[in-house]
Motif scaffolding. Structure first.
Motif, short mmCIF file in Angstrom:
data_model
loop_
_atom_site.label_atom_id
_atom_site.label_comp_id
_atom_site.label_asym_id
_atom_site.label_seq_id
_atom_site.Cartn_x
_atom_site.Cartn_y
_atom_site.Cartn_z
N VAL A 35 0.85 -1.19 0.00
CA VAL A 35 0.00 0.00 0.00
C VAL A 35 0.89 1.24 0.00
O VAL A 35 1.75 1.40 0.86
N ASP A 36 0.66 2.14 -0.96
CA ASP A 36 1.56 3.27 -1.22
C ASP A 36 1.00 4.61 -0.74
O ASP A 36 -0.20 4.79 -0.58
N ASP A 37 1.90 5.55 -0.57
CA ASP A 37 1.71 6.99 -0.43
C ASP A 37 1.32 7.43 0.99
O ASP A 37 2.15 7.93 1.72
N GLY A 38 0.06 7.33 1.39
CA GLY A 38 -0.28 7.64 2.77
C GLY A 38 -1.04 8.92 3.00
O GLY A 38 -1.24 9.32 4.16
N TRP A 39 -1.52 9.59 1.95
CA TRP A 39 -2.18 10.88 2.15
C TRP A 39 -3.54 10.74 2.82
O TRP A 39 -3.96 11.62 3.58
N THR A 40 -4.27 9.67 2.52
CA THR A 40 -5.60 9.48 3.09
C THR A 40 -5.61 8.22 3.95
O THR A 40 -5.41 7.12 3.44
N ARG A 41 -5.86 8.39 5.24
CA ARG A 41 -5.80 7.29 6.19
C ARG A 41 -7.18 7.17 6.85
O ARG A 41 -7.65 8.11 7.48
N THR A 42 -7.81 6.00 6.69
CA THR A 42 -9.17 5.86 7.20
C THR A 42 -9.23 4.80 8.29
O THR A 42 -8.53 3.77 8.22
N PRO B 202 3.45 12.32 4.89
CA PRO B 202 2.29 11.75 5.59
C PRO B 202 2.69 10.80 6.71
O PRO B 202 2.01 10.71 7.73
N ALA B 203 3.81 10.08 6.54
CA ALA B 203 4.26 9.19 7.62
C ALA B 203 4.62 9.97 8.85
O ALA B 203 4.32 9.57 9.99
N GLY B 204 5.28 11.11 8.66
CA GLY B 204 5.65 11.93 9.80
C GLY B 204 4.47 12.64 10.43
O GLY B 204 4.48 12.97 11.62
N THR B 205 3.42 12.88 9.63
CA THR B 205 2.22 13.53 10.15
C THR B 205 1.45 12.60 11.08
O THR B 205 0.88 13.05 12.08
N ASP B 206 1.43 11.31 10.78
CA ASP B 206 0.63 10.35 11.56
C ASP B 206 1.37 9.03 11.71
O ASP B 206 0.92 7.99 11.24
N PRO B 207 2.53 9.03 12.39
CA PRO B 207 3.30 7.78 12.49
C PRO B 207 2.56 6.68 13.25
O PRO B 207 2.74 5.50 12.96
N GLN C 154 8.47 0.51 4.24
CA GLN C 154 9.59 0.55 3.32
C GLN C 154 9.70 1.93 2.67
O GLN C 154 9.09 2.89 3.11
N ASP C 155 10.50 2.05 1.62
CA ASP C 155 10.94 3.32 1.04
C ASP C 155 10.19 3.61 -0.27
O ASP C 155 10.14 2.76 -1.15
N HIS C 156 9.64 4.84 -0.36
CA HIS C 156 8.91 5.23 -1.57
C HIS C 156 9.38 6.58 -2.11
O HIS C 156 8.65 7.22 -2.87
N SER C 157 10.57 7.03 -1.71
CA SER C 157 11.16 8.31 -2.09
C SER C 157 10.60 9.43 -1.22
O SER C 157 9.67 9.22 -0.44
N VAL C 158 11.17 10.62 -1.36
CA VAL C 158 10.71 11.78 -0.60
C VAL C 158 9.58 12.50 -1.31
O VAL C 158 8.53 12.79 -0.72
N SER C 159 9.75 12.77 -2.60
CA SER C 159 8.83 13.69 -3.28
C SER C 159 7.92 13.04 -4.30
O SER C 159 7.12 13.72 -4.94
N HIS C 160 8.01 11.71 -4.48
CA HIS C 160 7.20 10.99 -5.46
C HIS C 160 7.46 11.50 -6.88
O HIS C 160 6.57 11.54 -7.73
N ARG D 110 14.74 6.89 3.28
CA ARG D 110 15.22 5.84 4.22
C ARG D 110 15.48 6.42 5.60
O ARG D 110 15.05 5.85 6.61
N ASP D 111 16.16 7.55 5.65
CA ASP D 111 16.49 8.15 6.94
C ASP D 111 15.23 8.57 7.69
O ASP D 111 15.12 8.39 8.92
N ALA D 112 14.25 9.13 6.96
CA ALA D 112 13.01 9.54 7.60
C ALA D 112 12.25 8.34 8.15
O ALA D 112 11.72 8.39 9.27
N MET D 113 12.19 7.25 7.39
CA MET D 113 11.50 6.05 7.87
C MET D 113 12.22 5.44 9.07
O MET D 113 11.59 4.96 10.02
#
Length: 392
Positions: free
Chosen positions: A221-228, A250-255, A270-276, A295-298
Protein backbone atom coordinates in the motif's frame (compact mmCIF):
# COMPACT_ATOMS: atom_id res chain seq x y z
CA UNK A 1 -8.63 21.88 -2.15
CA UNK A 2 -6.04 20.80 0.45
CA UNK A 3 -2.37 20.10 -0.31
CA UNK A 4 -2.78 16.39 0.41
CA UNK A 5 -5.89 16.12 -1.82
CA UNK A 6 -4.16 17.92 -4.71
CA UNK A 7 -1.03 15.80 -4.37
CA UNK A 8 -3.05 12.60 -4.14
CA UNK A 9 -5.09 13.48 -7.24
CA UNK A 10 -1.94 14.44 -9.18
CA UNK A 11 -0.19 11.21 -8.22
CA UNK A 12 -3.29 9.17 -9.06
CA UNK A 13 -3.44 10.62 -12.59
CA UNK A 14 0.24 10.07 -13.25
CA UNK A 15 0.13 6.58 -11.75
CA UNK A 16 -2.81 5.55 -13.95
CA UNK A 17 -0.80 6.54 -17.03
CA UNK A 18 2.25 4.64 -15.82
CA UNK A 19 0.28 1.52 -14.93
CA UNK A 20 -1.40 1.39 -18.32
CA UNK A 21 2.02 1.28 -19.97
CA UNK A 22 3.32 -1.15 -17.39
CA UNK A 23 0.58 -3.72 -17.94
CA UNK A 24 2.05 -4.75 -21.32
CA UNK A 25 5.59 -5.20 -20.06
CA UNK A 26 5.53 -6.08 -16.37
CA UNK A 27 6.63 -9.64 -17.05
CA UNK A 28 9.97 -8.29 -18.27
CA UNK A 29 10.88 -6.59 -14.98
CA UNK A 30 12.95 -9.35 -13.46
CA UNK A 31 14.66 -10.23 -16.72
CA UNK A 32 15.79 -6.63 -17.11
CA UNK A 33 18.05 -6.68 -14.06
CA UNK A 34 21.66 -5.80 -14.86
CA UNK A 35 24.39 -8.19 -13.89
CA UNK A 36 25.50 -7.57 -10.33
CA UNK A 37 28.94 -6.17 -9.64
CA UNK A 38 31.25 -8.68 -8.00
CA UNK A 39 31.87 -8.08 -4.32
CA UNK A 40 35.38 -7.67 -2.97
CA UNK A 41 37.22 -10.68 -1.70
CA UNK A 42 37.36 -11.60 1.98
CA UNK A 43 40.80 -10.03 2.16
CA UNK A 44 39.32 -6.63 1.41
CA UNK A 45 40.84 -6.44 -2.09
CA UNK A 46 38.19 -5.50 -4.66
CA UNK A 47 38.10 -7.36 -7.94
CA UNK A 48 40.16 -5.28 -10.36
CA UNK A 49 37.74 -5.91 -13.26
CA UNK A 50 34.37 -5.70 -11.48
CA UNK A 51 34.61 -3.19 -8.64
CA UNK A 52 35.69 0.31 -9.72
CA UNK A 53 36.33 2.83 -6.97
CA UNK A 54 33.57 5.45 -6.75
CA UNK A 55 32.47 8.14 -4.32
CA UNK A 56 29.56 6.71 -2.30
CA UNK A 57 28.71 9.87 -0.33
CA UNK A 58 25.27 11.40 -0.89
CA UNK A 59 25.30 15.05 -2.04
CA UNK A 60 29.07 15.25 -1.41
CA UNK A 61 29.47 18.82 -2.66
CA UNK A 62 26.25 20.22 -1.14
CA UNK A 63 25.14 21.21 -4.63
CA UNK A 64 21.78 19.37 -4.66
CA UNK A 65 18.66 20.96 -3.17
CA UNK A 66 16.44 19.04 -0.80
CA UNK A 67 13.57 17.32 -2.67
CA UNK A 68 10.07 18.74 -2.67
CA UNK A 69 8.11 17.68 0.45
CA UNK A 70 11.31 17.56 2.52
CA UNK A 71 11.33 19.00 6.00
CA UNK A 72 11.97 22.73 6.02
CA UNK A 73 15.69 23.48 6.17
CA UNK A 74 16.68 19.91 5.27
CA UNK A 75 20.11 19.47 3.71
CA UNK A 76 19.88 16.85 1.01
CA UNK A 77 21.61 13.62 2.06
CA UNK A 78 22.65 14.89 5.49
CA UNK A 79 21.27 14.87 9.03
CA UNK A 80 22.52 17.70 11.24
CA UNK A 81 21.89 17.53 14.97
CA UNK A 82 21.12 21.23 15.26
CA UNK A 83 18.87 21.34 12.21
CA UNK A 84 18.44 24.58 10.26
CA UNK A 85 19.24 26.61 13.37
CA UNK A 86 22.87 25.50 13.00
CA UNK A 87 23.51 24.09 9.54
CA UNK A 88 22.92 25.67 6.15
CA UNK A 89 24.17 25.43 2.59
CA UNK A 90 25.97 28.65 1.70
CA UNK A 91 27.47 30.07 -1.48
CA UNK A 92 30.21 32.11 0.18
CA UNK A 93 33.67 30.94 -0.93
CA UNK A 94 33.05 27.18 -1.40
CA UNK A 95 36.03 24.90 -1.95
CA UNK A 96 34.71 23.95 -5.40
CA UNK A 97 31.41 24.36 -7.20
CA UNK A 98 28.86 26.88 -6.06
CA UNK A 99 28.11 25.91 -2.46
CA UNK A 100 29.36 24.33 0.75
CA UNK A 101 27.99 23.41 4.16
CA UNK A 102 28.46 25.96 6.93
CA UNK A 103 27.67 25.03 10.54
CA UNK A 104 27.43 27.52 13.38
CA UNK A 105 26.91 25.67 16.69
CA UNK A 106 23.99 27.31 18.47
CA UNK A 107 25.30 26.99 22.01
CA UNK A 108 28.25 25.89 24.12
CA UNK A 109 26.94 22.31 24.34
CA UNK A 110 26.87 21.70 20.57
CA UNK A 111 29.59 20.48 18.22
CA UNK A 112 27.36 21.04 15.17
CA UNK A 113 27.57 17.45 13.94
CA UNK A 114 26.30 16.53 10.47
CA UNK A 115 26.25 12.90 9.35
CA UNK A 116 24.97 10.46 6.77
CA UNK A 117 24.61 6.69 6.41
CA UNK A 118 26.73 5.15 3.65
CA UNK A 119 26.19 1.61 2.38
CA UNK A 120 29.40 -0.42 2.26
CA UNK A 121 30.59 -3.96 1.71
CA UNK A 122 32.10 -6.11 4.46
CA UNK A 123 35.82 -6.77 4.68
CA UNK A 124 36.55 -3.86 2.38
CA UNK A 125 38.80 -0.81 2.66
CA UNK A 126 37.40 2.69 2.12
CA UNK A 127 38.92 6.15 2.17
CA UNK A 128 36.88 9.01 3.64
CA UNK A 129 37.89 12.60 3.04
CA UNK A 130 36.49 16.12 3.18
CA UNK A 131 37.71 19.66 2.70
CA UNK A 132 37.08 21.73 5.82
CA UNK A 133 37.58 25.28 7.03
CA UNK A 134 37.63 26.38 10.67
CA UNK A 135 39.07 25.37 14.03
CA UNK A 136 38.95 21.89 15.56
CA UNK A 137 37.02 20.19 12.76
CA UNK A 138 36.67 16.40 12.80
CA UNK A 139 35.89 13.75 10.16
CA UNK A 140 35.24 10.12 11.07
CA UNK A 141 33.15 6.99 10.69
CA UNK A 142 31.32 4.69 13.10
CA UNK A 143 29.72 1.30 12.56
CA UNK A 144 32.68 0.00 10.57
CA UNK A 145 33.21 -3.03 12.78
CA UNK A 146 36.53 -1.61 14.01
CA UNK A 147 37.59 1.45 15.96
CA UNK A 148 38.42 4.28 13.56
CA UNK A 149 40.33 7.31 14.77
CA UNK A 150 38.89 10.52 13.29
CA UNK A 151 40.94 12.88 11.19
CA UNK A 152 41.00 16.41 12.58
CA UNK A 153 42.70 19.74 12.44
CA UNK A 154 43.37 22.35 15.10
CA UNK A 155 42.95 25.15 12.57
CA UNK A 156 42.88 25.59 8.83
CA UNK A 157 44.24 29.14 9.11
CA UNK A 158 41.24 30.63 7.37
CA UNK A 159 41.64 28.51 4.21
CA UNK A 160 40.52 25.04 3.15
CA UNK A 161 42.28 21.87 4.35
CA UNK A 162 41.61 18.25 3.42
CA UNK A 163 41.01 15.69 6.17
CA UNK A 164 41.45 12.01 5.27
CA UNK A 165 40.92 8.74 7.11
CA UNK A 166 40.93 5.11 5.95
CA UNK A 167 39.07 2.17 7.42
CA UNK A 168 38.42 -1.49 6.67
CA UNK A 169 34.95 -2.76 7.39
CA UNK A 170 34.30 -5.81 9.54
CA UNK A 171 32.69 -9.05 8.34
CA UNK A 172 29.16 -7.90 9.24
CA UNK A 173 29.33 -4.25 8.19
CA UNK A 174 26.75 -3.22 5.58
CA UNK A 175 26.64 0.49 6.36
CA UNK A 176 28.66 3.07 8.21
CA UNK A 177 27.85 6.46 9.69
CA UNK A 178 30.07 9.19 8.28
CA UNK A 179 30.25 12.35 10.39
CA UNK A 180 31.80 15.79 10.47
CA UNK A 181 31.69 18.12 13.45
CA UNK A 182 33.43 21.01 15.16
CA UNK A 183 34.23 21.40 18.82
CA UNK A 184 32.64 23.09 21.79
CA UNK A 185 32.86 26.89 21.70
CA UNK A 186 35.23 26.87 18.71
CA UNK A 187 32.92 28.76 16.37
CA UNK A 188 31.58 28.01 12.90
CA UNK A 189 33.14 25.64 10.38
CA UNK A 190 32.55 24.74 6.75
CA UNK A 191 32.68 21.47 4.81
CA UNK A 192 32.84 20.71 1.08
CA UNK A 193 33.77 17.94 -1.38
CA UNK A 194 33.14 14.94 0.87
CA UNK A 195 34.26 11.52 -0.34
CA UNK A 196 33.78 7.93 0.74
CA UNK A 197 35.81 6.16 -1.92
CA UNK A 198 35.49 2.43 -2.45
CA UNK A 199 33.63 -0.22 -4.46
CA UNK A 200 29.91 0.38 -4.85
CA UNK A 201 27.37 -2.20 -3.70
CA UNK A 202 25.94 -4.44 -6.40
CA UNK A 203 22.79 -2.90 -7.95
CA UNK A 204 19.47 -3.71 -6.29
CA UNK A 205 17.34 -6.46 -7.81
CA UNK A 206 14.18 -5.36 -9.66
CA UNK A 207 11.12 -7.51 -8.99
CA UNK A 208 7.48 -7.37 -10.03
CA UNK A 209 6.64 -10.60 -8.23
CA UNK A 210 8.41 -12.74 -5.65
CA UNK A 211 9.85 -16.09 -6.79
CA UNK A 212 8.06 -18.68 -4.62
CA UNK A 213 5.87 -21.74 -5.02
CA UNK A 214 4.16 -21.09 -1.68
CA UNK A 215 0.49 -20.24 -2.10
CA UNK A 216 0.91 -16.63 -1.02
CA UNK A 217 0.45 -13.11 -2.34
CA UNK A 218 1.79 -9.82 -1.01
CA UNK A 219 -0.33 -6.75 -0.27
CA UNK A 220 1.51 -3.43 -0.68
CA UNK A 221 0.00 0.00 0.00
CA UNK A 222 1.56 3.27 -1.22
CA UNK A 223 1.71 6.99 -0.43
CA UNK A 224 -0.28 7.64 2.77
CA UNK A 225 -2.18 10.88 2.15
CA UNK A 226 -5.60 9.48 3.09
CA UNK A 227 -5.80 7.29 6.19
CA UNK A 228 -9.17 5.86 7.20
CA UNK A 229 -10.26 3.97 10.34
CA UNK A 230 -12.25 1.57 8.14
CA UNK A 231 -9.12 0.38 6.31
CA UNK A 232 -7.22 0.15 9.60
CA UNK A 233 -10.01 -1.97 11.10
CA UNK A 234 -10.16 -4.33 8.12
CA UNK A 235 -6.41 -4.92 8.31
CA UNK A 236 -6.58 -5.66 12.04
CA UNK A 237 -9.74 -7.81 11.89
CA UNK A 238 -8.30 -9.97 9.10
CA UNK A 239 -4.73 -10.04 10.45
CA UNK A 240 -3.36 -8.90 7.10
CA UNK A 241 0.41 -8.50 6.76
CA UNK A 242 0.85 -5.19 4.93
CA UNK A 243 3.97 -3.75 3.31
CA UNK A 244 3.52 0.02 3.53
CA UNK A 245 5.36 2.44 1.24
CA UNK A 246 4.46 5.86 2.71
CA UNK A 247 6.07 9.12 1.74
CA UNK A 248 7.93 10.79 4.63
CA UNK A 249 5.51 13.72 4.93
CA UNK A 250 2.29 11.75 5.59
CA UNK A 251 4.26 9.19 7.62
CA UNK A 252 5.65 11.93 9.80
CA UNK A 253 2.22 13.53 10.15
CA UNK A 254 0.63 10.35 11.56
CA UNK A 255 3.30 7.78 12.49
CA UNK A 256 0.96 6.05 14.95
CA UNK A 257 -1.38 5.09 12.11
CA UNK A 258 1.40 3.41 10.16
CA UNK A 259 2.60 1.58 13.26
CA UNK A 260 -0.89 0.22 13.82
CA UNK A 261 -1.55 -0.89 10.23
CA UNK A 262 1.80 -2.69 10.11
CA UNK A 263 1.42 -4.40 13.50
CA UNK A 264 0.63 -7.84 12.02
CA UNK A 265 3.76 -10.05 11.92
CA UNK A 266 5.44 -9.93 8.51
CA UNK A 267 4.36 -6.33 7.92
CA UNK A 268 6.92 -3.60 7.35
CA UNK A 269 7.38 0.03 6.34
CA UNK A 270 9.59 0.55 3.32
CA UNK A 271 10.94 3.32 1.04
CA UNK A 272 8.91 5.23 -1.57
CA UNK A 273 11.16 8.31 -2.09
CA UNK A 274 10.71 11.78 -0.60
CA UNK A 275 8.83 13.69 -3.28
CA UNK A 276 7.20 10.99 -5.46
CA UNK A 277 9.10 12.26 -8.51
CA UNK A 278 9.57 9.97 -11.52
CA UNK A 279 13.08 8.58 -10.87
CA UNK A 280 13.92 8.32 -14.57
CA UNK A 281 13.81 12.13 -14.83
CA UNK A 282 16.60 12.43 -12.23
CA UNK A 283 20.34 11.82 -12.24
CA UNK A 284 21.84 9.01 -10.19
CA UNK A 285 22.93 11.55 -7.55
CA UNK A 286 19.43 13.03 -7.34
CA UNK A 287 17.85 9.58 -7.10
CA UNK A 288 20.26 8.74 -4.29
CA UNK A 289 19.08 11.81 -2.36
CA UNK A 290 15.41 10.86 -2.85
CA UNK A 291 15.93 7.28 -1.69
CA UNK A 292 18.45 7.86 1.10
CA UNK A 293 16.54 10.78 2.61
CA UNK A 294 13.31 8.74 2.63
CA UNK A 295 15.22 5.84 4.22
CA UNK A 296 16.49 8.15 6.94
CA UNK A 297 13.01 9.54 7.60
CA UNK A 298 11.50 6.05 7.87
CA UNK A 299 14.32 4.89 10.14
CA UNK A 300 13.90 7.87 12.47
CA UNK A 301 10.12 7.47 12.64
CA UNK A 302 9.85 3.69 12.92
CA UNK A 303 13.23 2.41 14.13
CA UNK A 304 14.01 0.03 11.26
CA UNK A 305 15.86 0.89 8.05
CA UNK A 306 13.98 -0.03 4.85
CA UNK A 307 15.54 -2.51 2.45
CA UNK A 308 12.92 -2.33 -0.34
CA UNK A 309 12.34 0.64 -2.65
CA UNK A 310 9.05 1.13 -4.50
CA UNK A 311 9.79 3.55 -7.39
CA UNK A 312 7.08 6.17 -7.94
CA UNK A 313 4.96 5.42 -11.02
CA UNK A 314 6.88 2.11 -11.26
CA UNK A 315 9.50 4.04 -13.23
CA UNK A 316 13.10 2.95 -12.89
CA UNK A 317 16.35 2.63 -14.83
CA UNK A 318 19.87 1.37 -14.20
CA UNK A 319 20.65 4.46 -12.12
CA UNK A 320 17.65 3.66 -9.90
CA UNK A 321 19.01 0.21 -9.17
CA UNK A 322 22.44 1.59 -8.25
CA UNK A 323 21.09 4.53 -6.24
CA UNK A 324 18.81 2.16 -4.33
CA UNK A 325 21.75 -0.11 -3.54
CA UNK A 326 23.84 2.88 -2.44
CA UNK A 327 21.05 3.62 0.06
CA UNK A 328 20.96 0.07 1.41
CA UNK A 329 18.03 -1.23 -0.66
CA UNK A 330 18.29 -4.82 -1.83
CA UNK A 331 15.11 -4.80 -3.93
CA UNK A 332 13.37 -2.36 -6.28
CA UNK A 333 9.77 -3.57 -6.23
CA UNK A 334 6.91 -2.86 -8.62
CA UNK A 335 3.84 -5.17 -8.77
CA UNK A 336 1.91 -7.39 -11.12
CA UNK A 337 -1.62 -6.59 -9.94
CA UNK A 338 -3.44 -3.35 -9.09
CA UNK A 339 -6.48 -3.20 -6.82
CA UNK A 340 -6.35 0.58 -6.19
CA UNK A 341 -9.34 2.92 -6.54
CA UNK A 342 -11.84 0.14 -7.31
CA UNK A 343 -9.63 -1.61 -9.89
CA UNK A 344 -9.08 -5.35 -10.18
CA UNK A 345 -6.25 -5.51 -12.69
CA UNK A 346 -3.98 -8.54 -12.94
CA UNK A 347 -1.18 -8.04 -15.44
CA UNK A 348 -0.80 -11.64 -16.50
CA UNK A 349 -3.27 -14.21 -17.78
CA UNK A 350 -5.68 -15.79 -15.34
CA UNK A 351 -6.12 -15.27 -11.63
CA UNK A 352 -3.59 -14.23 -9.00
CA UNK A 353 -0.63 -16.57 -8.82
CA UNK A 354 1.84 -17.51 -6.05
CA UNK A 355 4.28 -14.68 -5.41
CA UNK A 356 2.15 -11.94 -6.96
CA UNK A 357 2.62 -8.44 -5.56
CA UNK A 358 -0.65 -6.51 -5.29
CA UNK A 359 -0.59 -2.70 -5.44
CA UNK A 360 -3.03 -0.55 -3.45
CA UNK A 361 -2.95 2.99 -2.06
CA UNK A 362 -3.84 4.71 1.19
CA UNK A 363 -7.00 6.34 -0.18
CA UNK A 364 -10.65 6.69 0.77
CA UNK A 365 -11.37 3.55 -1.31
CA UNK A 366 -8.86 1.31 0.50
CA UNK A 367 -11.49 -0.10 2.88
CA UNK A 368 -13.25 -1.60 -0.15
CA UNK A 369 -10.10 -2.30 -2.18
CA UNK A 370 -8.65 -4.54 0.53
CA UNK A 371 -11.62 -6.98 0.74
CA UNK A 372 -11.78 -7.18 -3.05
CA UNK A 373 -8.07 -8.05 -3.20
CA UNK A 374 -8.45 -10.55 -0.36
CA UNK A 375 -11.39 -12.20 -2.12
CA UNK A 376 -9.36 -12.48 -5.33
CA UNK A 377 -6.49 -14.09 -3.43
CA UNK A 378 -8.79 -16.56 -1.66
CA UNK A 379 -10.51 -17.46 -4.93
CA UNK A 380 -7.09 -18.44 -6.28
CA UNK A 381 -6.29 -20.50 -3.19
CA UNK A 382 -3.76 -17.96 -1.91
CA UNK A 383 -3.32 -16.03 1.32
CA UNK A 384 -1.53 -12.74 2.06
CA UNK A 385 1.96 -13.15 3.53
CA UNK A 386 4.73 -10.91 4.82
CA UNK A 387 6.89 -9.63 1.99
CA UNK A 388 10.03 -9.21 4.10
CA UNK A 389 9.82 -12.89 5.08
CA UNK A 390 10.28 -13.86 1.42
CA UNK A 391 12.93 -11.37 0.27
CA UNK A 392 16.47 -12.43 1.07
Amino acid sequence: MSLSTRLSAHMSTRLSTRLSALAASVALVTAAAPMATAAPSATGSPSAAAAPIVNLATNPGFELPAPNLSDWGAIAGWNCTGGPAEAAVTTTAPHTGTSALTVTPANADSTGECAQTVSVQPNTTYTASAWVRGSFVYLGATGTGHDVAPAWTETTGGGWQQLTTRFTTGPNARSIRLYVHGWYQEGPFSVDDVHVDGPAPAPATPLGSVPTTDKVVFFTVDDGWTRTPEAEKFIADNHLPITAFPLPMPAGTDPGFFRRVTAVPGSSIQDHSVSHTDPTTLTLAQQQVEICDARDAMTRAFGTAPTVFRPPYFAWNADTLQAAANCGMRTVLTADADFSWGASNIWHPGTLQPGDVVLMHWTDTLATDLPRALAAAQAAGLKPAGLIDYLH
